[in-house]
Design a protein around this motif. Sequence first.
Motif, PDB file in Angstrom:
ATOM      1  N   ALA A  73       0.792  -1.184  -0.003  1.00 53.54           N
ATOM      2  CA  ALA A  73      -0.096   0.019  -0.110  1.00 53.54           C
ATOM      3  C   ALA A  73       0.834   1.192  -0.029  1.00 53.54           C
ATOM      4  N   LEU A  74       0.430   2.142  -0.563  1.00 55.91           N
ATOM      5  CA  LEU A  74       1.211   3.677  -0.981  1.00 55.91           C
ATOM      6  C   LEU A  74       0.424   4.507  -0.072  1.00 55.91           C
ATOM      7  N   ARG A  75       1.296   5.416   0.490  1.00 60.35           N
ATOM      8  CA  ARG A  75       1.187   6.465   1.256  1.00 60.35           C
ATOM      9  C   ARG A  75       1.211   7.731   0.658  1.00 60.35           C
ATOM     10  N   VAL A  76       0.187   8.615   0.492  1.00 58.28           N
ATOM     11  CA  VAL A  76       0.014  10.076  -0.185  1.00 58.28           C
ATOM     12  C   VAL A  76      -0.268  10.901   0.842  1.00 58.28           C
ATOM     13  N   LEU A  77       0.728  11.942   0.797  1.00 59.99           N
ATOM     14  CA  LEU A  77       0.713  12.984   1.920  1.00 59.99           C
ATOM     15  C   LEU A  77      -0.369  13.787   1.467  1.00 59.99           C
ATOM     16  N   VAL A  78      -1.351  14.092   2.887  1.00 61.02           N
ATOM     17  CA  VAL A  78      -2.431  15.126   2.787  1.00 61.02           C
ATOM     18  C   VAL A  78      -2.345  15.621   4.286  1.00 61.02           C
ATOM     19  N   SER A  79      -3.442  16.771   4.209  1.00 60.91           N
ATOM     20  CA  SER A  79      -3.691  17.299   5.454  1.00 60.91           C
ATOM     21  C   SER A  79      -5.076  17.766   5.628  1.00 60.91           C
ATOM     22  N   ARG A  80      -5.601  17.628   7.051  1.00 61.64           N
ATOM     23  CA  ARG A  80      -7.024  17.926   6.892  1.00 61.64           C
ATOM     24  C   ARG A  80      -7.271  18.877   8.136  1.00 61.64           C
ATOM     25  N   LYS A  81      -8.341  19.644   7.938  1.00 60.11           N
ATOM     26  CA  LYS A  81      -8.542  20.743   8.852  1.00 60.11           C
ATOM     27  C   LYS A  81      -8.852  19.975  10.227  1.00 60.11           C
ATOM     28  N   GLU A  82      -8.181  20.910  11.345  1.00 55.08           N
ATOM     29  CA  GLU A  82      -8.528  20.340  12.474  1.00 55.08           C
ATOM     30  C   GLU A  82      -7.837  18.846  13.116  1.00 55.08           C
ATOM     31  N   ILE A  83      -7.065  18.365  12.030  1.00 55.23           N
ATOM     32  CA  ILE A  83      -6.562  17.034  12.514  1.00 55.23           C
ATOM     33  C   ILE A  83      -5.044  17.162  11.947  1.00 55.23           C
ATOM     34  N   GLY A  84      -4.751  17.876  10.857  1.00 56.46           N
ATOM     35  CA  GLY A  84      -3.326  17.884  10.695  1.00 56.46           C
ATOM     36  C   GLY A  84      -3.063  16.840   9.496  1.00 56.46           C
ATOM     37  N   ALA A  85      -1.507  16.548   9.584  1.00 59.42           N
ATOM     38  CA  ALA A  85      -0.912  15.987   8.409  1.00 59.42           C
ATOM     39  C   ALA A  85      -1.382  14.611   8.668  1.00 59.42           C
ATOM     40  N   GLY A  86      -1.464  13.872   7.358  1.00 57.59           N
ATOM     41  CA  GLY A  86      -1.631  12.326   7.310  1.00 57.59           C
ATOM     42  C   GLY A  86      -1.495  11.742   5.992  1.00 57.59           C
ATOM     43  N   TYR A  87      -1.822  10.659   5.851  1.00 58.79           N
ATOM     44  CA  TYR A  87      -1.851  10.040   4.573  1.00 58.79           C
ATOM     45  C   TYR A  87      -3.124   9.285   3.969  1.00 58.79           C
ATOM     46  N   ARG A  88      -3.340   9.400   2.782  1.00 62.49           N
ATOM     47  CA  ARG A  88      -4.231   8.630   1.982  1.00 62.49           C
ATOM     48  C   ARG A  88      -3.509   7.353   1.747  1.00 62.49           C
ATOM     49  N   ILE A  89      -4.245   6.177   1.922  1.00 64.10           N
ATOM     50  CA  ILE A  89      -3.655   4.821   1.803  1.00 64.10           C
ATOM     51  C   ILE A  89      -4.306   4.387   0.666  1.00 64.10           C
ATOM     52  N   ILE A  90      -3.467   4.135  -0.332  1.00 64.41           N
ATOM     53  CA  ILE A  90      -3.542   3.522  -1.687  1.00 64.41           C
ATOM     54  C   ILE A  90      -3.372   2.153  -1.858  1.00 64.41           C
ATOM     55  N   ALA A  91      -4.164   1.251  -1.865  1.00 62.20           N
ATOM     56  CA  ALA A  91      -3.834  -0.342  -1.506  1.00 62.20           C
ATOM     57  C   ALA A  91      -4.250  -1.136  -2.794  1.00 62.20           C
ATOM     58  N   PRO A  92      -3.449  -1.861  -3.258  1.00 63.01           N
ATOM     59  CA  PRO A  92      -3.694  -2.600  -4.410  1.00 63.01           C
ATOM     60  C   PRO A  92      -4.658  -3.633  -4.254  1.00 63.01           C
ATOM     61  N   LEU A  93      -5.571  -3.825  -4.778  1.00 63.84           N
ATOM     62  CA  LEU A  93      -6.829  -5.119  -4.526  1.00 63.84           C
ATOM     63  C   LEU A  93      -6.937  -5.762  -5.466  1.00 63.84           C
ATOM     64  N   ARG A  94      -6.755  -7.395  -5.293  1.00 62.08           N
ATOM     65  CA  ARG A  94      -6.871  -8.272  -6.345  1.00 62.08           C
ATOM     66  C   ARG A  94      -8.288  -8.664  -6.164  1.00 62.08           C
ATOM     67  N   LEU A  95      -8.996  -8.773  -7.328  1.00 63.15           N
ATOM     68  CA  LEU A  95     -10.348  -9.060  -7.766  1.00 63.15           C
ATOM     69  C   LEU A  95     -10.615 -10.558  -7.944  1.00 63.15           C
ATOM     70  N   SER A  96     -11.819 -11.156  -7.752  1.00 62.84           N
ATOM     71  CA  SER A  96     -11.967 -12.610  -7.665  1.00 62.84           C
ATOM     72  C   SER A  96     -11.559 -13.111  -9.241  1.00 62.84           C
ATOM     73  N   ASP A  97     -11.575 -12.158 -10.435  1.00 63.72           N
ATOM     74  CA  ASP A  97     -11.328 -12.626 -11.705  1.00 63.72           C
ATOM     75  C   ASP A  97      -9.926 -12.126 -12.051  1.00 63.72           C
ATOM     76  N   ASP A  98      -8.984 -12.060 -10.675  1.00 60.71           N
ATOM     77  CA  ASP A  98      -7.566 -11.958 -10.843  1.00 60.71           C
ATOM     78  C   ASP A  98      -7.264 -10.481 -11.363  1.00 60.71           C
ATOM     79  N   ARG A  99      -8.128  -9.713 -11.601  1.00 59.21           N
ATOM     80  CA  ARG A  99      -7.739  -8.278 -12.142  1.00 59.21           C
ATOM     81  C   ARG A  99      -7.203  -7.475 -10.685  1.00 59.21           C
TER      82      ARG A  99
END
Length: 227
Positions: A73-99
């Motif tokens: 999973a990748l981490r994309v740096l972002v910031s949110r009001k009243e919370i501060g810095a954090g990351y969006r988590i971008i994860a690979p997802l393998r589907l049932s048809d192997d996509r």
Amino acid sequence: MRFLIPLIFGLAGAAVLVGLGVWQVQRLAWKEGILADIEARIAADPVALPANPDPQSDRYAPVEATGVLQPGALRVLVSRKEIGAGYRIIAPLRLSDDRRIMADLGFVPTDEVEGAYDGARITVEGNLHWPQEVDSYTPDPDTGANIWFARDVPAMAAHLEAEPVLIVARRIIPAVDGVEPLPVNTSAIPNDHLGYAITWFSLAVIWLVMTAAFMWRSRQPTKGKAT
């Protein structure tokens, strides 16, 4: 005749500025209609993930997909009001048809990031999105520290060996501990037409005031003449 040319010039200039203001009001109504259509599409019931999603016609399409989260999973740096810095988590997802696609699972504060999000079988309900967040000022990702500075779908897909398809989660079943979904909305789509309209109308008023002031001063007798 002395005041005719300044009067024509003043009225013509004001008419042009008012016309620009009216055009921006029309653009505002057009943009609000587009945003309303996008919001309605975002909130519609999800459908099955298309076989070959198109970045133009399928942008914001509501979809759902079930699969198993993969390592890396990748981490994309972002910031949110009243919370501060954090990351969006971008994860690979393998589907049932192997996509193998990508899922934007949501937000994690920087002090609560965990090491892995893989192994869980989940259903993601959300929207297809190809965010346009990269420009000439965006730093290259720090792949060693796993920090990305924008959601660059083609680059992330190449890094994860996945299709360039990103589902931004609205709901994850079951929920992924510690991750708060950040659903797609229209807040990032610029709509500055009201501000532009106010600017043009204000300039029209200023133009008329300056024209009137010039004509009034031109009518005043010259002072200090010797008799």
